[in-house]
Design a protein around this motif. Structure first.
Motif, PDB file in Angstrom:
ATOM      1  N   ARG A 111       0.824  -1.211   0.000  1.00  0.00           N
ATOM      2  CA  ARG A 111       0.000   0.000   0.000  1.00  0.00           C
ATOM      3  C   ARG A 111       0.856   1.259   0.000  1.00  0.00           C
ATOM      4  NH1 ARG A 111      -3.306  -2.623   3.687  1.00  0.00           N
ATOM      5  NH2 ARG A 111      -5.058  -3.425   2.553  1.00  0.00           N
ATOM      6  N   VAL A 112       1.916   1.248   0.782  1.00  0.00           N
ATOM      7  CA  VAL A 112       2.814   2.404   0.831  1.00  0.00           C
ATOM      8  C   VAL A 112       3.487   2.599  -0.525  1.00  0.00           C
ATOM      9  CG1 VAL A 112       4.954   3.269   1.858  1.00  0.00           C
ATOM     10  CG2 VAL A 112       3.168   2.303   3.315  1.00  0.00           C
ATOM     11  N   GLN A 113       3.953   1.514  -1.137  1.00  0.00           N
ATOM     12  CA  GLN A 113       4.589   1.609  -2.451  1.00  0.00           C
ATOM     13  C   GLN A 113       3.618   2.129  -3.511  1.00  0.00           C
ATOM     14  OE1 GLN A 113       7.747   1.342  -3.245  1.00  0.00           O
ATOM     15  NE2 GLN A 113       8.246   0.926  -1.104  1.00  0.00           N
ATOM     16  N   ALA A 114       2.370   1.670  -3.460  1.00  0.00           N
ATOM     17  CA  ALA A 114       1.372   2.127  -4.433  1.00  0.00           C
ATOM     18  C   ALA A 114       1.069   3.607  -4.253  1.00  0.00           C
ATOM     19  CB  ALA A 114       0.093   1.300  -4.292  1.00  0.00           C
ATOM     20  N   ALA A 115       1.055   4.072  -3.022  1.00  0.00           N
ATOM     21  CA  ALA A 115       0.778   5.489  -2.766  1.00  0.00           C
ATOM     22  C   ALA A 115       1.946   6.362  -3.211  1.00  0.00           C
ATOM     23  CB  ALA A 115       0.499   5.711  -1.285  1.00  0.00           C
ATOM     24  N   LYS A 117       3.927   5.842  -5.808  1.00  0.00           N
ATOM     25  CA  LYS A 117       4.206   5.838  -7.239  1.00  0.00           C
ATOM     26  C   LYS A 117       3.504   6.963  -7.988  1.00  0.00           C
ATOM     27  CE  LYS A 117       0.602   2.782  -8.938  1.00  0.00           C
ATOM     28  NZ  LYS A 117       0.296   1.576  -9.637  1.00  0.00           N
ATOM     29  N   HIS A 118       2.520   7.604  -7.370  1.00  0.00           N
ATOM     30  CA  HIS A 118       1.819   8.702  -8.020  1.00  0.00           C
ATOM     31  C   HIS A 118       2.672   9.965  -7.964  1.00  0.00           C
ATOM     32  CE1 HIS A 118      -1.728   6.269  -8.392  1.00  0.00           C
ATOM     33  NE2 HIS A 118      -1.673   5.991  -7.101  1.00  0.00           N
ATOM     34  N   ILE A 119       2.841  10.597  -9.110  1.00  0.00           N
ATOM     35  CA  ILE A 119       3.639  11.818  -9.173  1.00  0.00           C
ATOM     36  C   ILE A 119       2.713  13.019  -9.283  1.00  0.00           C
ATOM     37  CG2 ILE A 119       5.644  10.679 -10.190  1.00  0.00           C
ATOM     38  CD1 ILE A 119       4.695  11.769 -12.911  1.00  0.00           C
TER      39      ILE A 119
END
Length: 142
Positions: A111-115, A117-119
């Motif tokens: 979840r942290v990695q997915a959050a 990745k948004h720029i």
């Protein structure tokens, strides 16, 4: 035994609880930012209380969330991960299962990695444009 509580600053039904993960407050002790030490096997606590996983799963299955998610993303929301996390959290509370602990850690890490990745879509400005004080083009015509 030390009990940890999740501190939530605000609750908005449009935003999932995962957006408000701020830190942990340990009863009888001072505020600790971030989550508790996950490497310590004896005092390990799930990254969130089981009630938070249940609330996220319930929100994910709601009609309002379904319509919003379908409108924004064009697909049905996938709630299975929240259900698995809830089951793992309850398994940890009942049996102190190492598999449940590992599952919760991996899920939160994903979840942290997915959050992250948004720029940003817009680059923040350092200063206003040089002609910001001039009239707009449609005001010049009048």
């Amino acid at each position: 035994m030390c009990r940890c509580l999740l501190v939530i600053l605000s609750v908005d039904h449009e935003v999932p609880l995962s957006s408000f993960f701020i830190g942990w407050r340990t009863e009888g002790r001072a505020w600790r930012p971030g989550r508790p030490d996950m490497a310590d096997g004896n005092g390990w606590q799930p990254p969130r209380p089981c009630e938070a996983y249940r609330a996220e799963w319930k929100l994910c299955r709601s009609a309002r969330h379904f319509l919003h998610h379908y409108y924004v993303h064009g697909e049905r929301p996938v709630c299975e991960q929240w259900r698995r996390d809830l089951a793992s959290c309850r398994d940890w509370e009942e049996r102190r299962s190492a598999e449940a602990q590992q599952s919760l850690c991996e899920s939160e890490r994903a979840r942290v990695q997915a959050a992250r990745k948004h720029i940003l879509v817009w680059a923040p400005r350092q200063s206003p444009p040089p002609d910001w004080h001039l009239p707009l083009p449609q005001e010049k015509d009048e």
